[in-house]
Design an enzyme around this catalytic site. Structure first.
Site, short mmCIF file in Angstrom:
data_model
loop_
_atom_site.label_atom_id
_atom_site.label_comp_id
_atom_site.label_asym_id
_atom_site.label_seq_id
_atom_site.Cartn_x
_atom_site.Cartn_y
_atom_site.Cartn_z
N ASP A 189 0.82 -1.20 0.00
CA ASP A 189 0.00 0.00 0.00
C ASP A 189 0.86 1.27 0.00
O ASP A 189 0.59 2.22 -0.72
CB ASP A 189 -0.92 -0.01 1.23
CG ASP A 189 -2.33 0.45 0.90
OD1 ASP A 189 -2.68 0.44 -0.30
OD2 ASP A 189 -3.07 0.83 1.82
N ASP A 235 -9.31 -2.13 1.96
CA ASP A 235 -9.09 -1.56 3.29
C ASP A 235 -10.14 -2.02 4.29
O ASP A 235 -10.02 -1.75 5.49
CB ASP A 235 -9.10 -0.02 3.20
CG ASP A 235 -8.00 0.50 2.29
OD1 ASP A 235 -6.94 -0.14 2.24
OD2 ASP A 235 -8.21 1.55 1.63
#
Length: 333
Positions: A189, A235
């Site tokens: 990420d 997420d």
């Protein structure tokens, strides 16, 4: 909460946190079943996941860069509409089943060796009943509406269904594998958000329910023509499957340990921190940068305080299943 702004001007930041937290909670609760998951991720799968994800992400970036954006989105939309109908059916079926009279629920039809090309590698025997048919028809109609209108409410409903189903059925297998996956995606990420424009570009170009959209009502959003804030399903699902694993650990210990509350609090704290930093710096943030340390840290500190760090870290659902089979064999003798 994800559709609340249709009726009320809900503040965006609390809406993001509450909606994501509810999805994680519902998915985790539904993941607790009498029998351990039949299939789970291996260590090799967890270590390869960031690499495979990177290849897919960069591939999408190239598709949007060199092919007509409308064509790419049209093809992907068809794929997600089919998956969305299945996800909606699986999500709402248990609720409708409870409301269906027994006389109607007893009718069933068995479909032998059912297979959807390109989506199913092996044929399966499918049992169809009245609640399933009813919710399936409604799901298909809803997905057609999404495909035609691309309304943000339809997008969020499908996204939440994907999230809940992912958390409910994806199994990490063990806490160690969960840690490997989360740490790998922590760096994934950071790299794709901070070091390249790839992830942000794909997120803005990809018109499919792989993200939740939250209407913004502030003046800056209107001035910049940015009416929505976004939260990627990754997420929600990635930390969510770890939270679900911790809940199943608690369930295996008759809910005396309470690690779920630590993991769940860590998720909310990490997501809230993401939004706070994003507002302060007015820039996109990799949510896993804050969620992963928060979730792992809260569970780790809790386990260390209880003197069970090693026990929690080495927990494996495969061992639980083996112990259960051994107990069953002993009782049979």
């Amino acid at each position: 909460m994800g559709t609340a702004p249709l009726f009320l001007p809900v503040p965006t930041s609390p809406n993001v946190v509450i909606t994501a937290a509810l999805a994680v909670y519902v998915g985790a609760k539904r993941s607790v079943k009498p029998d351990p998951p039949e299939e789970s991720m291996s260590k090799q799968d967890a270590m390869r996941f960031p690499l495979v994800g990177s290849v897919m992400l960069f591939g999408l970036f190239l598709c949007f860069k060199f092919l007509p954006k409308d064509l790419v989105n049209a093809v992907l939309a068809i794929y997600f509409v089919v998956l969305g109908a299945a996800a909606l059916t699986a999500t709402f079926y248990p609720f409708l089943c409870k409301l269906t009279p027994n006389a109607l629920r007893s009718w069933k039809y068995e479909w032998k060796e059912f297979k959807v090309p390109l989506l199913m590698s092996q044929p399966e025997d499918i049992t169809v009943d009245v609640p399933g048919v009813a919710v399936g028809i409604c799901s298909v109609g809803f997905c057609v509406w999404y495909y035609v209108e691309k309304h943000w409410i339809a997008n969020n409903v499908l996204g939440l269904a994907f999230s809940i189903q992912g958390i409910e059925f994806l199994s990490l297998g063990s806490v160690q594998i969960g840690c490997i996956l989360l740490v790998g995606l922590f760096f994934y990420d950071i790299f794709w958000v901070f070091c390249t424009p790839v992830m942000v570009s794909v997120a803005k170009s990809f018109e499919a329910p792989i993200k939740l959209l939250f209407p913004r009502f502030d003046e800056a959003a209107v001035a910049l023509a940015k009416p929505f804030s976004m939260l990627g399903l990754g997420d929600i699902v990635i930390p969510g499957i770890f939270v679900a694993l911790v809940l199943r650990y608690d369930a295996h210990h008759a809910y005396r340990t309470g690690y779920f509350y630590s993991a769940y609090f860590g998720y909310i704290l990490g997501l809230g921190t993401t939004i706070l930093v994003m507002l302060v710096f007015n820039a996109a943030q990799p949510a896993l940068l804050y969620i992963v340390p928060s979730v792992l840290g809260c569970v780790g500190v809790h386990a260390w305080i209880r003197g069970e760090f090693g026990h929690v870290f080495h927990y494996s659902e495969a061992v639980v299943e083996a112990d259960a089979n051994e107990d069953t064999a002993k009782k049979a003798q």
